[in-house]
Design a protein around this motif. Structure first.
Motif, PDB file in Angstrom:
ATOM      1  N   VAL A 122       0.833  -1.199   0.000  1.00 27.81           N
ATOM      2  CA  VAL A 122       0.000   0.000   0.000  1.00 27.81           C
ATOM      3  C   VAL A 122       0.873   1.257   0.000  1.00 27.81           C
ATOM      4  O   VAL A 122       0.575   2.234  -0.707  1.00 27.81           O
ATOM      5  N   LEU A 123       1.949   1.249   0.762  1.00 30.32           N
ATOM      6  CA  LEU A 123       2.854   2.401   0.777  1.00 30.32           C
ATOM      7  C   LEU A 123       3.478   2.625  -0.600  1.00 30.32           C
ATOM      8  O   LEU A 123       3.632   3.764  -1.048  1.00 30.32           O
ATOM      9  N   ALA A 124       3.826   1.526  -1.279  1.00 31.45           N
ATOM     10  CA  ALA A 124       4.416   1.651  -2.617  1.00 31.45           C
ATOM     11  C   ALA A 124       3.406   2.236  -3.599  1.00 31.45           C
ATOM     12  O   ALA A 124       3.724   3.139  -4.382  1.00 31.45           O
ATOM     13  N   LYS A 129      11.293   5.882  -2.833  1.00 32.18           N
ATOM     14  CA  LYS A 129      11.972   4.589  -2.814  1.00 32.18           C
ATOM     15  C   LYS A 129      12.905   4.441  -1.616  1.00 32.18           C
ATOM     16  O   LYS A 129      13.085   3.336  -1.103  1.00 32.18           O
ATOM     17  N   ARG A 130      13.501   5.538  -1.163  1.00 27.83           N
ATOM     18  CA  ARG A 130      14.434   5.410  -0.028  1.00 27.83           C
ATOM     19  C   ARG A 130      13.688   4.987   1.239  1.00 27.83           C
ATOM     20  O   ARG A 130      14.221   4.227   2.056  1.00 27.83           O
ATOM     21  N   TYR A 131      12.445   5.448   1.382  1.00 30.42           N
ATOM     22  CA  TYR A 131      11.653   5.040   2.540  1.00 30.42           C
ATOM     23  C   TYR A 131      11.204   3.585   2.414  1.00 30.42           C
ATOM     24  O   TYR A 131      11.141   2.856   3.408  1.00 30.42           O
ATOM     25  N   ALA A 150      11.997   0.555   4.940  1.00 32.82           N
ATOM     26  CA  ALA A 150      10.956  -0.308   5.484  1.00 32.82           C
ATOM     27  C   ALA A 150      11.288  -1.776   5.253  1.00 32.82           C
ATOM     28  O   ALA A 150      11.106  -2.625   6.133  1.00 32.82           O
ATOM     29  N   ALA A 151      11.789  -2.103   4.047  1.00 31.74           N
ATOM     30  CA  ALA A 151      12.168  -3.487   3.748  1.00 31.74           C
ATOM     31  C   ALA A 151      13.304  -3.946   4.662  1.00 31.74           C
ATOM     32  O   ALA A 151      13.298  -5.081   5.156  1.00 31.74           O
TER      33      ALA A 151
END
Length: 393
Positions: free
Chosen positions: A199-201, A207-209, A213-214
């Motif tokens: 959902v965030l994607a 992309k840095r966030y 997160a990953a």
């Protein structure tokens, strides 16, 4: 012109009253006509096929008891989906925060003495009559709603989510994930994490966030595996993935029997109710975690592949609804359902094939279990609701 009390107002005749009733009825009929019947029929087909697979896996020990319960769960699940579908789109948006809080309350409640431990996880609330509830399943539905309402409003204003929005979204995801890990239930926590990441994607997170997160999720998995967070039973299940011989009489035996069953199915399978491993009762909990092995052994590669195509169709319908949604709330909500189903199918089928660790996740619509079935059909209702809102646009 005659005058008198109320003579200047139109008179409501019996005919007009009947017309009003007919109008409401026809409006309801139109609602169901516009529904995403491809999604509904595919989910119903999976549930009914799941009933046959569950029956095949349990009839040698329990007769038709599991079959009847699975069908009952399916009927109740369809009813829940119908209620969610019938709920107004704006009302659903307004109720999202409340539904999220109710879900969190359920996760807290299961950690109290009210909760019960099954297979090393304190994840269940036992109810009278032999029924039970697993709040972590409903947390998946609630997280789809919670993240969509937080990120959707900013996106609808033609703005990318700011740091404050992203921090709020991470917090909304972290609360149920943390509570589920306290049970501990690594499989459900991974599904919630994948759902939040997806959902965030889709919501346009930089992309840095997403990379951070990953990395945070990966660190959490490492901590779970290297500390006493997980029970001994759960650690054994994960250890068996890397070394099937580590517990040859326990989980290693179970996963080995699952692979034997799937491998013996060949192209066309041994026939429904004819699988040697399944009918011999060699696979514990086959109706839940390993129901895919029933399909692999008795329906063969072609039958199992057909089930995967049907599951993929359900995911694809959710993706299409997300792409056509009238606003960001509908898009993010349907995307969350799509990521949830996709990740859970991959993990469940992967642990049956021996390519992912055994985490105890059910196969959507197919595995036996009331909480899982209800949550999956609630998700169907959410996607259908977003589909109808887009059709009314």
């Amino acid at each position: 012109m005659p005058t008198g009390p109320r003579l200047d107002r139109p008179v409501l005749t019996g005919r007009s009253r009947n017309g009003g009733i007919w109008s409401r009825a026809s409006g309801g009929a139109a609602l169901w006509t516009r529904s995403d019947w491809g999604l509904v029929v595919a989910a119903l087909g999976l549930s009914l096929i799941g009933a046959l697979l569950v029956w095949s896996a349990t009839r040698h020990q329990s007769g038709s008891a599991y079959l009847v319960r699975h069908l009952f769960n399916t009927v109740l699940g369809v009813a829940l989906a119908a209620v969610v579908t019938r709920t107004g789109y704006q009302l659903l948006r307004a109720m999202a925060p409340l539904l999220y809080l109710v879900s969190v309350a359920g996760l807290v409640l299961v950690l109290t003495p009210v909760g019960s431990t099954v297979n090393g996880s304190h994840s269940w609330i036992l109810l009278p009559g032999g029924f039970s509830v697993q709040p972590s399943e409903f947390a998946k539905v609630a997280l789809c709603l919670g993240l969509a309402i937080i990120l959707g409003e900013r996106i609808d204003r033609q703005a990318q989510p700011g740091r404050r929005d992203l921090l709020a979204a991470v917090l909304v995801a972290a609360v149920p994930i943390g509570l589920v890990m306290l049970q501990p239930d690594l499989g459900s926590a991974l599904v919630l994490g994948a759902l939040a990441f997806g959902v965030l994607a889709v919501g346009g997170t930089p992309k840095r966030y997403l990379a951070a997160a990953a990395a945070l999720v990966a660190a959490g998995v490492v901590v779970a595996l290297s500390t006493p967070v997980l029970s001994a039973y759960q650690r054994d299940r994960l250890t068996a993935f890397a070394n099937p011989q580590a517990d040859p009489q326990g989980i290693g035996y179970q996963t080995r029997q699952v692979r034997i069953a799937i491998g013996s199915g060949g192209w066309q399978g041994q026939g429904l109710f004819e699988g040697h491993q399944t009918q011999g009762g060699f696979i514990p909990y086959q109706q839940t975690d390993f129901v895919f092995s029933v399909a692999g052994e008795e329906l063969g590669f072609l039958g199992a592949a057909g089930l995967l195509l049907l599951l993929g169709f359900v995911v694809l319908r959710a993706v299409l609804v997300a792409a056509r949604a009238q606003d960001a709330f509908g898009r993010l909500m349907a995307s969350g359902v799509a990521v949830w189903f996709l990740f859970q199918v991959f993990e469940n089928v992967g642990m049956n094939l021996g390519i992912t660790p055994v985490t105890g996740l059910p196969l959507p619509f197919l595995s036996y279990g009331g909480s899982s079935m209800f949550a999956c059909w609630l998700a169907v209702g959410l996607v259908n609701n977003a589909h109808l809102a887009a059709r009314r646009r």
